[in-house]
Design a protein around this motif. Structure first.
Motif, PDB file in Angstrom:
ATOM      1  N   ALA A 139      30.757  34.217  40.001  1.00  0.00           N
ATOM      2  CA  ALA A 139      29.523  33.803  39.310  1.00  0.00           C
ATOM      3  C   ALA A 139      28.398  34.789  39.607  1.00  0.00           C
ATOM      4  N   SER A 140      28.336  35.272  40.851  1.00  0.00           N
ATOM      5  CA  SER A 140      27.272  36.239  41.202  1.00  0.00           C
ATOM      6  C   SER A 140      27.368  37.479  40.320  1.00  0.00           C
ATOM      7  N   THR A 141      28.585  38.016  40.184  1.00  0.00           N
ATOM      8  CA  THR A 141      28.713  39.269  39.422  1.00  0.00           C
ATOM      9  C   THR A 141      28.561  39.008  37.927  1.00  0.00           C
ATOM     10  N   LEU A 158      15.843  32.892  42.136  1.00  0.00           N
ATOM     11  CA  LEU A 158      15.697  31.493  42.583  1.00  0.00           C
ATOM     12  C   LEU A 158      17.060  30.977  43.058  1.00  0.00           C
ATOM     13  N   GLY A 159      17.152  30.640  44.334  1.00  0.00           N
ATOM     14  CA  GLY A 159      18.443  30.228  44.914  1.00  0.00           C
ATOM     15  C   GLY A 159      19.211  31.471  45.323  1.00  0.00           C
ATOM     16  N   THR A 160      18.591  32.294  46.176  1.00  0.00           N
ATOM     17  CA  THR A 160      19.114  33.647  46.432  1.00  0.00           C
ATOM     18  C   THR A 160      20.383  33.676  47.268  1.00  0.00           C
ATOM     19  N   GLY A 161      20.605  32.654  48.123  1.00  0.00           N
ATOM     20  CA  GLY A 161      21.817  32.660  48.964  1.00  0.00           C
ATOM     21  C   GLY A 161      21.856  33.906  49.826  1.00  0.00           C
ATOM     22  N   CYS A 162      22.932  34.682  49.687  1.00  0.00           N
ATOM     23  CA  CYS A 162      23.088  35.902  50.489  1.00  0.00           C
ATOM     24  C   CYS A 162      22.203  37.039  50.002  1.00  0.00           C
ATOM     25  N   VAL A 164      22.367  38.542  46.786  1.00  0.00           N
ATOM     26  CA  VAL A 164      23.028  39.512  45.900  1.00  0.00           C
ATOM     27  C   VAL A 164      22.217  39.809  44.639  1.00  0.00           C
ATOM     28  N   GLN A 165      21.621  38.781  44.026  1.00  0.00           N
ATOM     29  CA  GLN A 165      20.839  39.062  42.803  1.00  0.00           C
ATOM     30  C   GLN A 165      19.585  39.858  43.144  1.00  0.00           C
ATOM     31  N   ALA A 166      18.985  39.529  44.286  1.00  0.00           N
ATOM     32  CA  ALA A 166      17.767  40.238  44.698  1.00  0.00           C
ATOM     33  C   ALA A 166      18.055  41.733  44.905  1.00  0.00           C
ATOM     34  N   THR A 179      13.906  32.994  46.674  1.00  0.00           N
ATOM     35  CA  THR A 179      13.691  31.672  47.265  1.00  0.00           C
ATOM     36  C   THR A 179      15.021  30.978  47.499  1.00  0.00           C
ATOM     37  N   ASP A 180      14.999  29.996  48.377  1.00  0.00           N
ATOM     38  CA  ASP A 180      16.177  29.148  48.560  1.00  0.00           C
ATOM     39  C   ASP A 180      15.737  27.872  49.271  1.00  0.00           C
ATOM     40  N   LEU A 181      16.448  26.797  48.977  1.00  0.00           N
ATOM     41  CA  LEU A 181      16.199  25.540  49.688  1.00  0.00           C
ATOM     42  C   LEU A 181      16.667  25.665  51.131  1.00  0.00           C
ATOM     43  N   SER A 182      17.698  26.469  51.340  1.00  0.00           N
ATOM     44  CA  SER A 182      18.351  26.557  52.644  1.00  0.00           C
ATOM     45  C   SER A 182      17.740  27.669  53.506  1.00  0.00           C
ATOM     46  N   GLY A 205      12.130  26.542  49.884  1.00  0.00           N
ATOM     47  CA  GLY A 205      11.661  25.366  49.157  1.00  0.00           C
ATOM     48  C   GLY A 205      12.556  25.004  47.994  1.00  0.00           C
ATOM     49  N   ASP A 206      12.260  23.849  47.413  1.00  0.00           N
ATOM     50  CA  ASP A 206      13.068  23.280  46.339  1.00  0.00           C
ATOM     51  C   ASP A 206      12.716  23.922  44.993  1.00  0.00           C
ATOM     52  N   MET A 207      13.711  24.447  44.345  1.00  0.00           N
ATOM     53  CA  MET A 207      13.575  25.001  42.988  1.00  0.00           C
ATOM     54  C   MET A 207      12.319  25.887  42.866  1.00  0.00           C
ATOM     55  N   ALA A 208      11.425  25.576  41.898  1.00  0.00           N
ATOM     56  CA  ALA A 208      10.285  26.468  41.659  1.00  0.00           C
ATOM     57  C   ALA A 208       9.095  26.168  42.581  1.00  0.00           C
ATOM     58  N   SER A 221      18.634  33.233  38.137  1.00  0.00           N
ATOM     59  CA  SER A 221      19.105  32.192  39.036  1.00  0.00           C
ATOM     60  C   SER A 221      20.572  31.886  38.785  1.00  0.00           C
ATOM     61  N   ASN A 222      21.311  31.825  39.887  1.00  0.00           N
ATOM     62  CA  ASN A 222      22.670  31.288  39.883  1.00  0.00           C
ATOM     63  C   ASN A 222      22.533  29.993  40.674  1.00  0.00           C
ATOM     64  N   PRO A 223      22.094  28.919  40.007  1.00  0.00           N
ATOM     65  CA  PRO A 223      21.682  27.718  40.734  1.00  0.00           C
ATOM     66  C   PRO A 223      22.881  26.865  41.148  1.00  0.00           C
ATOM     67  N   PRO A 224      22.634  25.833  41.944  1.00  0.00           N
ATOM     68  CA  PRO A 224      23.724  24.901  42.284  1.00  0.00           C
ATOM     69  C   PRO A 224      23.971  24.001  41.078  1.00  0.00           C
ATOM     70  N   PHE A 225      24.730  24.541  40.112  1.00  0.00           N
ATOM     71  CA  PHE A 225      24.800  23.906  38.785  1.00  0.00           C
ATOM     72  C   PHE A 225      25.931  22.892  38.615  1.00  0.00           C
ATOM     73  N   HIS A 234      27.682  20.008  49.234  1.00  0.00           N
ATOM     74  CA  HIS A 234      27.535  21.422  49.605  1.00  0.00           C
ATOM     75  C   HIS A 234      26.285  21.982  48.925  1.00  0.00           C
ATOM     76  N   THR A 235      25.385  22.550  49.717  1.00  0.00           N
ATOM     77  CA  THR A 235      24.117  23.059  49.167  1.00  0.00           C
ATOM     78  C   THR A 235      24.339  24.163  48.145  1.00  0.00           C
ATOM     79  N   TYR A 236      25.399  24.946  48.300  1.00  0.00           N
ATOM     80  CA  TYR A 236      25.574  26.093  47.397  1.00  0.00           C
ATOM     81  C   TYR A 236      25.946  25.660  45.985  1.00  0.00           C
ATOM     82  N   ARG A 237      26.480  24.395  45.854  1.00  0.00           N
ATOM     83  CA  ARG A 237      26.921  24.009  44.518  1.00  0.00           C
ATOM     84  C   ARG A 237      26.258  22.734  43.996  1.00  0.00           C
TER      85      ARG A 237
HETATM   86  C1  LIG Z   1      25.588  29.266  43.744  1.00  0.00           C
HETATM   87  S1  LIG Z   1      24.566  29.750  45.076  1.00  0.00           S
HETATM   88  C2  LIG Z   1      23.979  31.303  44.437  1.00  0.00           C
HETATM   89  C3  LIG Z   1      23.794  32.362  45.470  1.00  0.00           C
HETATM   90  C4  LIG Z   1      23.451  33.741  44.930  1.00  0.00           C
HETATM   91  N1  LIG Z   1      22.157  33.758  44.266  1.00  0.00           N
HETATM   92  C5  LIG Z   1      24.512  34.285  43.997  1.00  0.00           C
HETATM   93  O1  LIG Z   1      24.178  34.652  42.863  1.00  0.00           O
HETATM   94  O2  LIG Z   1      25.671  34.345  44.400  1.00  0.00           O
HETATM   95  C6  LIG Z   1      23.184  28.668  44.843  1.00  0.00           C
HETATM   96  C7  LIG Z   1      22.071  28.840  45.849  1.00  0.00           C
HETATM   97  O3  LIG Z   1      21.039  27.894  45.518  1.00  0.00           O
HETATM   98  C8  LIG Z   1      20.535  27.328  46.720  1.00  0.00           C
HETATM   99  N2  LIG Z   1      19.975  25.985  46.417  1.00  0.00           N
HETATM  100  C9  LIG Z   1      20.607  24.796  46.403  1.00  0.00           C
HETATM  101  N3  LIG Z   1      19.765  23.820  46.045  1.00  0.00           N
HETATM  102  C10 LIG Z   1      18.559  24.412  45.833  1.00  0.00           C
HETATM  103  C11 LIG Z   1      17.288  23.927  45.444  1.00  0.00           C
HETATM  104  N4  LIG Z   1      17.096  22.641  45.223  1.00  0.00           N
HETATM  105  N5  LIG Z   1      16.276  24.806  45.334  1.00  0.00           N
HETATM  106  C12 LIG Z   1      16.474  26.136  45.591  1.00  0.00           C
HETATM  107  N6  LIG Z   1      17.666  26.650  45.939  1.00  0.00           N
HETATM  108  C13 LIG Z   1      18.690  25.801  46.070  1.00  0.00           C
HETATM  109  C14 LIG Z   1      21.727  27.274  47.637  1.00  0.00           C
HETATM  110  O4  LIG Z   1      21.325  27.213  48.993  1.00  0.00           O
HETATM  111  C15 LIG Z   1      22.463  28.559  47.268  1.00  0.00           C
HETATM  112  O5  LIG Z   1      22.050  29.621  48.095  1.00  0.00           O
END
Ligand SMILES: C[S@@+](CC[C@H](N)C(=O)[O-])C[C@H]1O[C@@H](n2cnc3c(N)ncnc32)[C@H](O)[C@@H]1O
Length: 491
Positions: A139-141, A158-162, A164-166, A179-182, A205-208, A221-225, A234-237
């Motif tokens: 999904a990142s790539t 938004l939701g940067t995780g590691c 990679v998008q940044a 940004t990231d919630l975590s 922080g949360d989302m925007a 954004s690659n959000p927890p969709f 799991h926070t990542y998803r």
């Molecule tokens: C699917 S990962 C994407 C990571 C990275 N951006 C990528 O493209 O691989 C989703 C990221 O969103 C973060 N996240 C989860 N809930 C969130 C929220 N409510 N607000 C902001 N970020 C959130 C997670 O901690 C995780 O790092």
């Protein structure tokens, strides 16, 4: 925001990685193309054979690519000038009974290094923990490839995780905010940034919410969709929002996040609910925002396949009673909400300032030429061109290599044409069924005559008045321009 190591420690680690040539090219050169391909398939045998020497590059490959335990002396030599005790304290490597093992994923990626939690394959037999920070995945790539890479002043991940998008944003944005919630994810992102020689603004922080009141030229954004009942395992998803509400929220947030002319791109999942057109549902996300939107659905998954995929993604065992209960609860929620499928795709929004924004929601299922980003950019450019022109006054030409495919059935005397298709041989590879009139129109698009003059000729040939012919032809031509099958002739 602090990374896993002090700035001095990061500098030392960077020296160690650079000196050993622990880079994508350095690793490929060391183990060779066959072993590189085998590693991608999870077969480490050839890579292990090629790295038996114990020199720093070999040790780093065995630790961070193959997930092996290495002895103390070799690990210390491979990480020097970083002190081994500091690497252990930061969690980069962990002491096990058989030696030192990677404690994090440390992945060379393009010209950078990305730091994240160990992937499922590096920790066999153990499900991913709730606060797992993802590394670079499919999904990142996908998002990175789909991002429009024109130079911008400000960009937000938004939701940067590691991070990679940044990293990618830093190649064409003056200033990068992530940004990231975590908080845990932000520590990894800070490490990725520092190790890769970048400076980003990192906000928790949360989302925007962390960037409320600010606007950006580009937001990705690659959000927890992942869709479900709204419980977070799991926070990542998992966003904690029910159904596809997190993606609807992102789309609505875009109007406050985008500077004039700005673009937002995010991966999304959406619900296909019985009795409802999913296109209307997703178009509803941007209703009232004033943003142009192009939403493409790349695939749709049935609920059972979807739940299985995401349970496997978190390496959750599928043969236990708990796993069966989790899957059943999730699937019951799908049933209760009459969800027949989940669509997976990409949303691109543009703050172009139009009173009557273009909102297009459609399937794009065919394989396309990668990267997708330039094709998306060209789509928005063509939309702007269409808005600005009196199409009848324009000269058009067929796209380079545009093909006509015919299907015909042999009759007693001759072939009977059943279907004619226009096909783009590259790019988005659209295929459009056309009738003989449209074929005549497209055949006449050789850059010579304005569309109005072509219509005069066609109207006469078909014995209809020009206004009627124009009424039929103009929307079709506009659609073919949108698809990139017909292109404006400059000058
Ligand atoms: C699917 S990962 C994407 C990571 C990275 N951006 C990528 O493209 O691989 C989703 C990221 O969103 C973060 N996240 C989860 N809930 C969130 C929220 N409510 N607000 C902001 N970020 C959130 C997670 O901690 C995780 O790092």
């Amino acid at each position: 925001m602090h990374g896993l190591l002090s700035p001095d420690g990061i500098g030392r680690l960077r020296d160690a990685l650079a000196r050993a040539d622990f880079t994508t090219t350095g690793i490929a050169a060391r183990i060779g193309p066959a072993a590189t391909a085998a590693v991608r398939r999870g077969d480490l045998r050839a890579a292990l054979r090629a790295t038996a020497d114990g020199d720093p590059l070999a040790t780093l490959i065995r630790l961070f690519v193959c997930g092996q335990a290495e002895d103390e002396a070799r690990t210390a030599a491979a990480l020097a000038p970083l002190v081994l005790a500091d690497a252990v304290a930061a969690g980069l490597v962990e002491r096990h009974h058989d030696g030192l093992q990677a404690g994090v994923e440390l992945e060379p990626y393009h010209d950078w290094w990305v730091v994240s939690d160990l992937s499922a394959s590096m920790r066999p037999g153990r499900p991913l923990p709730a606060d797992h920070v993802l590394g670079v995945g499919g999904a990142s790539t996908t998002l990175a490839g789909a991002t429009i890479r024109r130079p911008v002043g400000t960009a937000l991940d938004l939701g940067t995780g590691c991070g990679v998008q940044a990293l990618h944003l830093s190649t064409h944005a003056g200033r990068v905010t992530a940004t990231d919630l975590s908080e845990r994810a932000l520590r990894f992102a800070a490490t990725t940034a520092a190790l890769s020689g970048q400076e980003w603004e990192l906000l928790a922080g949360d989302m925007a919410a962390p960037v409320a009141g600010r606007r950006f030229d580009l937001v990705v954004s690659n959000p927890p969709f992942v869709v479900g009942p709204g419980t977070t395992t799991h926070t990542y998803r998992d966003s904690g929002r029910p159904g596809d509400a997190v993606c609807a929220e992102l789309a609505q947030a875009a109007r406050h996040l985008l500077a004039d002319g700005g673009t937002m791109q995010f991966l999304a999942n959406w619900l296909h609910v019985a009795g409802e057109d999913w296109r209307d549902r997703v178009a509803g996300w941007v209703a009232g925002t004033g943003l142009d939107a192009w939403v493409i659905e790349r695939e749709a998954s049935d609920p059972v396949g979807y739940v299985r995929l995401w349970l496997a993604d978190a390496a959750e065992p599928d043969n236990t009673e708990t796993a069966a209960e989790t899957a059943a609860t999730w699937l019951d929620w799908f049933d209760a909400n009459k969800i027949e499928a989940v669509g997976l795709g990409l949303v691109t929004l543009r703050a172009a300032g139009h009173d009557d924004p273009t909102v297009r929601v459609e399937e794009l299922r065919q394989p396309v030429d990668q990267p997708l980003g330039p094709h998306i950019e060209a789509w928005f450019d063509r939309q702007e061109w269409l808005r600005a022109q009196d199409l009848l006054a324009q000269r058009l030409s067929a796209a380079q290599g545009l093909q006509l495919h015919q299907e015909a059935t042999k009759g007693p005397d001759s072939w009977q044409v059943d279907r004619q298709l226009l096909a783009l041989p590259d790019g988005l590879r659209w295929v459009e069924q056309i009738d003989p009139l449209v074929l005549a129109l497209v055949s006449g698009c050789d850059g010579g005559l304005a569309l109005r003059d072509q219509i005069v000729v066609l109207a006469a040939a078909h014995d209809v008045d020009e206004a009627t012919m124009a009424g039929v032809a103009v929307p079709i031509v506009a659609h073919l321009v949108e698809r990139g099958m017909l292109l404006p002739v400059e000058g």
